[in-house]
Design a protein around this motif. Sequence first.
Motif, PDB file in Angstrom:
ATOM      1  N   PHE A 237       5.810 -41.135 -14.160  1.00 44.74           N
ATOM      2  CA  PHE A 237       5.862 -41.509 -15.570  1.00 44.74           C
ATOM      3  C   PHE A 237       6.999 -40.728 -16.227  1.00 44.74           C
ATOM      4  CE2 PHE A 237       1.659 -42.491 -14.169  1.00 44.74           C
ATOM      5  CZ  PHE A 237       1.291 -43.627 -14.865  1.00 44.74           C
ATOM      6  N   THR A 238       7.925 -41.428 -16.853  1.00 42.52           N
ATOM      7  CA  THR A 238       9.029 -40.752 -17.539  1.00 42.52           C
ATOM      8  C   THR A 238       8.656 -40.492 -18.987  1.00 42.52           C
ATOM      9  OG1 THR A 238      10.104 -42.851 -18.136  1.00 42.52           O
ATOM     10  CG2 THR A 238      10.740 -41.837 -16.038  1.00 42.52           C
ATOM     11  N   PHE A 239       9.078 -39.352 -19.501  1.00 43.64           N
ATOM     12  CA  PHE A 239       8.807 -38.971 -20.888  1.00 43.64           C
ATOM     13  C   PHE A 239      10.147 -38.711 -21.571  1.00 43.64           C
ATOM     14  CE2 PHE A 239       4.859 -38.305 -18.743  1.00 43.64           C
ATOM     15  CZ  PHE A 239       3.886 -38.617 -19.687  1.00 43.64           C
ATOM     16  N   GLY A 240      10.670 -39.780 -22.199  1.00 41.18           N
ATOM     17  CA  GLY A 240      11.984 -39.687 -22.822  1.00 41.18           C
ATOM     18  C   GLY A 240      13.033 -39.400 -21.764  1.00 41.18           C
ATOM     19  N   LEU A 241      14.048 -38.657 -22.148  1.00 36.75           N
ATOM     20  CA  LEU A 241      15.121 -38.248 -21.237  1.00 36.75           C
ATOM     21  C   LEU A 241      14.945 -36.798 -20.799  1.00 36.75           C
ATOM     22  CD1 LEU A 241      18.077 -39.831 -23.216  1.00 36.75           C
ATOM     23  CD2 LEU A 241      17.223 -40.607 -21.014  1.00 36.75           C
ATOM     24  N   GLU A 242      13.808 -36.216 -21.146  1.00 34.29           N
ATOM     25  CA  GLU A 242      13.644 -34.779 -20.951  1.00 34.29           C
ATOM     26  C   GLU A 242      12.590 -34.395 -19.926  1.00 34.29           C
ATOM     27  OE1 GLU A 242      14.962 -35.986 -24.959  1.00 34.29           O
ATOM     28  OE2 GLU A 242      13.104 -36.353 -23.867  1.00 34.29           O
ATOM     29  N   GLY A 243      11.760 -35.328 -19.502  1.00 30.28           N
ATOM     30  CA  GLY A 243      10.683 -34.941 -18.612  1.00 30.28           C
ATOM     31  C   GLY A 243      10.090 -36.106 -17.842  1.00 30.28           C
ATOM     32  N   ALA A 244       9.236 -35.775 -16.894  1.00 30.37           N
ATOM     33  CA  ALA A 244       8.535 -36.785 -16.095  1.00 30.37           C
ATOM     34  C   ALA A 244       7.306 -36.140 -15.476  1.00 30.37           C
ATOM     35  CB  ALA A 244       9.444 -37.348 -15.007  1.00 30.37           C
ATOM     36  N   LEU A 257       4.468 -31.656 -13.399  1.00 25.40           N
ATOM     37  CA  LEU A 257       5.273 -31.905 -14.582  1.00 25.40           C
ATOM     38  C   LEU A 257       6.695 -31.438 -14.316  1.00 25.40           C
ATOM     39  CD1 LEU A 257       5.695 -32.440 -17.699  1.00 25.40           C
ATOM     40  CD2 LEU A 257       5.020 -30.043 -18.022  1.00 25.40           C
ATOM     41  N   TYR A 258       7.673 -32.274 -14.639  1.00 26.44           N
ATOM     42  CA  TYR A 258       9.089 -31.929 -14.567  1.00 26.44           C
ATOM     43  C   TYR A 258       9.626 -31.929 -15.992  1.00 26.44           C
ATOM     44  CZ  TYR A 258       8.538 -32.955  -9.608  1.00 26.44           C
ATOM     45  OH  TYR A 258       8.110 -32.934  -8.305  1.00 26.44           O
ATOM     46  N   PHE A 259      10.347 -30.879 -16.377  1.00 27.94           N
ATOM     47  CA  PHE A 259      10.737 -30.764 -17.773  1.00 27.94           C
ATOM     48  C   PHE A 259      12.024 -29.959 -17.925  1.00 27.94           C
ATOM     49  CE2 PHE A 259       8.268 -27.082 -16.663  1.00 27.94           C
ATOM     50  CZ  PHE A 259       8.849 -26.024 -17.333  1.00 27.94           C
ATOM     51  N   MET A 260      12.701 -30.190 -19.054  1.00 27.99           N
ATOM     52  CA  MET A 260      13.852 -29.382 -19.444  1.00 27.99           C
ATOM     53  C   MET A 260      13.328 -28.260 -20.336  1.00 27.99           C
ATOM     54  SD  MET A 260      16.419 -31.058 -18.068  1.00 27.99           S
ATOM     55  CE  MET A 260      17.973 -30.703 -18.874  1.00 27.99           C
ATOM     56  N   PRO A 261      13.530 -26.991 -19.984  1.00 30.08           N
ATOM     57  CA  PRO A 261      12.897 -25.889 -20.723  1.00 30.08           C
ATOM     58  C   PRO A 261      13.262 -25.826 -22.205  1.00 30.08           C
ATOM     59  CG  PRO A 261      13.741 -25.108 -18.623  1.00 30.08           C
ATOM     60  CD  PRO A 261      14.253 -26.503 -18.796  1.00 30.08           C
ATOM     61  N   TYR A 262      14.484 -26.193 -22.561  1.00 28.70           N
ATOM     62  CA  TYR A 262      14.908 -26.052 -23.952  1.00 28.70           C
ATOM     63  C   TYR A 262      14.872 -27.372 -24.716  1.00 28.70           C
ATOM     64  CZ  TYR A 262      16.299 -21.405 -22.546  1.00 28.70           C
ATOM     65  OH  TYR A 262      16.279 -20.118 -22.080  1.00 28.70           O
ATOM     66  N   GLU A 263      14.224 -28.365 -24.124  1.00 29.99           N
ATOM     67  CA  GLU A 263      14.085 -29.653 -24.789  1.00 29.99           C
ATOM     68  C   GLU A 263      12.661 -30.152 -24.623  1.00 29.99           C
ATOM     69  OE1 GLU A 263      16.946 -32.224 -23.026  1.00 29.99           O
ATOM     70  OE2 GLU A 263      18.666 -31.282 -23.979  1.00 29.99           O
ATOM     71  N   ASN A 351      18.579 -27.312 -13.896  1.00 29.85           N
ATOM     72  CA  ASN A 351      18.017 -27.129 -15.233  1.00 29.85           C
ATOM     73  C   ASN A 351      16.609 -27.697 -15.346  1.00 29.85           C
ATOM     74  OD1 ASN A 351      21.285 -27.892 -16.416  1.00 29.85           O
ATOM     75  ND2 ASN A 351      20.376 -25.867 -16.347  1.00 29.85           N
ATOM     76  N   VAL A 352      16.258 -28.604 -14.454  1.00 25.32           N
ATOM     77  CA  VAL A 352      14.955 -29.275 -14.518  1.00 25.32           C
ATOM     78  C   VAL A 352      13.929 -28.431 -13.772  1.00 25.32           C
ATOM     79  CG1 VAL A 352      13.678 -31.395 -14.073  1.00 25.32           C
ATOM     80  CG2 VAL A 352      16.131 -31.508 -14.588  1.00 25.32           C
ATOM     81  N   GLN A 353      12.889 -28.033 -14.461  1.00 27.98           N
ATOM     82  CA  GLN A 353      11.826 -27.214 -13.869  1.00 27.98           C
ATOM     83  C   GLN A 353      10.607 -28.068 -13.546  1.00 27.98           C
ATOM     84  OE1 GLN A 353      12.426 -23.957 -13.121  1.00 27.98           O
ATOM     85  NE2 GLN A 353      14.478 -24.483 -13.845  1.00 27.98           N
ATOM     86  N   ASP A 354       9.758 -27.573 -12.656  1.00 30.64           N
ATOM     87  CA  ASP A 354       8.522 -28.298 -12.377  1.00 30.64           C
ATOM     88  C   ASP A 354       7.373 -27.315 -12.227  1.00 30.64           C
ATOM     89  OD1 ASP A 354       7.744 -28.385  -9.071  1.00 30.64           O
ATOM     90  OD2 ASP A 354       9.697 -27.611  -9.642  1.00 30.64           O
ATOM     91  N   VAL A 355       6.188 -27.793 -12.498  1.00 31.59           N
ATOM     92  CA  VAL A 355       4.992 -26.960 -12.423  1.00 31.59           C
ATOM     93  C   VAL A 355       3.793 -27.872 -12.180  1.00 31.59           C
ATOM     94  CG1 VAL A 355       4.539 -27.056 -14.915  1.00 31.59           C
ATOM     95  CG2 VAL A 355       3.700 -25.118 -13.595  1.00 31.59           C
ATOM     96  N   LYS A 356       2.828 -27.371 -11.408  1.00 29.54           N
ATOM     97  CA  LYS A 356       1.602 -28.129 -11.178  1.00 29.54           C
ATOM     98  C   LYS A 356       0.781 -28.161 -12.453  1.00 29.54           C
ATOM     99  CE  LYS A 356      -2.489 -28.351  -8.204  1.00 29.54           C
ATOM    100  NZ  LYS A 356      -3.230 -27.709  -7.084  1.00 29.54           N
ATOM    101  N   ILE A 357       0.280 -29.333 -12.799  1.00 25.68           N
ATOM    102  CA  ILE A 357      -0.484 -29.498 -14.037  1.00 25.68           C
ATOM    103  C   ILE A 357      -1.925 -29.053 -13.814  1.00 25.68           C
ATOM    104  CG2 ILE A 357      -1.291 -31.138 -15.783  1.00 25.68           C
ATOM    105  CD1 ILE A 357       1.118 -32.902 -15.035  1.00 25.68           C
ATOM    106  N   HIS A 358      -2.404 -28.182 -14.691  1.00 24.49           N
ATOM    107  CA  HIS A 358      -3.814 -27.770 -14.630  1.00 24.49           C
ATOM    108  C   HIS A 358      -4.674 -28.888 -15.203  1.00 24.49           C
ATOM    109  CE1 HIS A 358      -3.399 -23.182 -14.090  1.00 24.49           C
ATOM    110  NE2 HIS A 358      -2.316 -23.770 -13.648  1.00 24.49           N
TER     111      HIS A 358
END
Length: 842
Positions: A237-244, A257-263, A351-358
């Motif tokens: 699932f894409t969330f805008g241009l900043e995450g998925a 979760l994949y995300f841009m830390p400053y956006e 720049n793209v970080q990821d983390v397991k969703i709790h």
Amino acid sequence: MENRNNTIVVSGDICINKLLWTTLPQKQNGWNWQTHENMHKISLPGESVLLARLISLAIGQPVLAPDMGDMETINANEFLHSTAEIAPFPRIPGGKDTSKVYRISRFFGFTGTSSGLPKLLPVVDDDADAAMVVIDDENNGFNEHVEFWPLALKTEGKNPLVLYKLNNPNMSSTLWKHLVATHIEKTIIIINSEDLRAKGVNISKSISWERTAQDFVWQLNNNPNLSFLAGCRHLIFTFGLEGAIYYKYNGISESRLYFMPYEFEGDFLKQIQGGMYGYTSCFVAGLVKSIVTHGMKEEELFFSINDGIRAGIVAAQKYYVEGFGGKASAITFPNPKVFLEDDSLAISKENVQDVKIHIPINNDSQDTWYILNDKSPSNLVEIAAEIVKSGYEKVLKFIPVARFGQLKTVDRTEIESYRSISNLMGEYIATKNAVRPLSIAVFGTPGSGKSYGVTEVAANIAPDLIKKLNFNLSQFRSPDDLAKVFHKARDFSLEGKIPLIVFDEFDTSYEGKLGWLKYFLAPMQDGLFREEDTVHPIGKAIFVFAGGTSSTFEEFCGETITDDEEKKRFLTGFKSAKGPDFISRLRGNVNILGPNPSNHQVDQLFVIRRAMLLRSLFERKLPHLVNDRGEAQIDNGVLRALLKIPRYKHESRSMEAIMDMSILTNAKKWEQSYLPSKAQLKLHVDEEQFTRYLMHDVFYSEKVESLAIAIYEMIQNKSHWETLSEEERNFYREHIRQIPDALVLLQYDIVSVLEKIAAIKFSEKEVQSLAEYTHENWFAQRKEAGWKFGEVYDQQLKTDPRLVSWDTLNDEWKKRVSSMVENWPAILANAHFKMEHLKPFS
């Protein structure tokens, strides 16, 4: 590859994208058409044909796809087409790059065919043995017309990897049923989150990454309209241009979760002017590129998707930046540069970080997860100290950071509060026909920075439009004073400005408890105020009600009262003071967290808030103490005391006051000797506690010898310290010196206290962990001193049979080290040191 070839087939719905733009008159004199604005147009392929072009550019080789031929000669009435107007916009807002590119300025909508369904096209030279099939299902007919589906999808026995870009997720289409029956094990489904929200799925947007991610997981697990997706093998699932979010299911579900830390979701689109279609297709093309590069076998797929999501986010952002190019007369679209790996735009996969969703237990238990906790191996005090010394940009590269002008925060609670207010203000400012003010209530303890935070949020949204007015209601004597405020606000509204009026201590008493509330009801509801017999409109304005007697919204409403009788009396008075009517007119509220711990049981991030504030104060007030490398010059004891003191009496004002009272004008480093006197410190902190934190290292160093003797006597059951050789004594001294660092591994800190306290008891797991660390630390010291392994201990040759890994160490030495570790709490307690738990979250 599992298939006989590496062919990629792309198919799906077909659309023609018509772009319109105007140019200025060519001449002042000439033919009539030359002296007027000219309208131009161009037709470009969209949907599956655009997706095919993007994938071909990404992987650097052709793909099999429908062919529309010459766009200008086809019968456009047979096809679905969209129409949009394009105009030049800054390629990158701000900065040195002043170039412009064309993007969509206005989208006119879709035009269907003259009769029947839009025309679909078959795949040219289709291949039933294709390794990968990519489908663009925009819900425009393709999902019901089997004759246009790729052969690899509908030929029995074929098993391609399927990437299914889905616009309207539902389980009723013929294509979906076919995929579930024959290909679901090897299907990756890609859905834009906006399509979910359009179907009524409640997923928060642009509040915090934690909130968005957990909303998604909760909805997927509990919303019956999404139950058909929960069993899919791969969902993106894409969330805008900043995450998925990548959801995978193999008997057990896991979401990342994949995300841009400053956006945050939507931030990129707010910065970049103009619009673009097709950026989700560009994301898919980036994903395909990584899968082709890293492999599509089952054992390779997780890594391929993991890399592909990063590549897709980066490609989509670059696609948006490049737009339709800088010259409408020579459009290069799509731009091949989108898929090149370079750092020219400071956008990269790193720049793209990821983390397991709790996974939340229920929808009300979501606020206990912090990405900061998962992405930071150090304890919070260590992180906080590094923030002060080096700046948050260097320390918090992997963690969501919200920025509003000069205000920066990494605290999830603050991020969600401020972004909620920011979203409200942004919508209000963009609304042209607002007839009533936007009313927001802000609560916090004195000195927590209530008005500062909200002001920075507003100024960040529209710095040239917002005009701040600040008034303290405790100084008002009558409603006439309030009328004067509204007159000032009205004047600014007439000038085209939006007044942001902060009503400080709005909950102060006037003609009784909460007496001012009734005078705000009409202005809040109707945007009008009365002065004698005349009613005046206020105009567009933002009202910020900052609490003075209540530190939280819940306290203001009486929700914190536990005694039934007391609560009943409160609610009676609250109702008579028009409290419920006042609340009903609010459009938002926020509890501001200052540098002190709040009463919330999971508020362990106060030390990070302190660090961010302290770093900001350094940069604003003591720039001469920040060197060329951006490092703040501060004594470790001073820093420790500022971060760890339990409470500041006047919150942020106290922190700033201690800095102001220190003698730092000509200093090169904030040393302990430059701090104010104890009498001055007493105004803002508990000076005795502050001093003990300040002198922690000194106190511990002074007791190294006595602690070494104590641990020797405990494990040897005798008192012959004076008979030991200097080498043996040094062994125990070094053992004691490493205790603070070892305890950090278990999130413990050592604090000097006045009273003698009871010793805690380590668990068996803690003893083993600390013993292993202690041995490895000793091992490293011995190796550095020139010792090496030997079957026999020899001081002259520097050989020692204990110089082996913990796993191969003999049981006798393991037992001795473990025994020493078990005695740490007792010897520390006897020496008046308290072991303080530093777990990031309770």
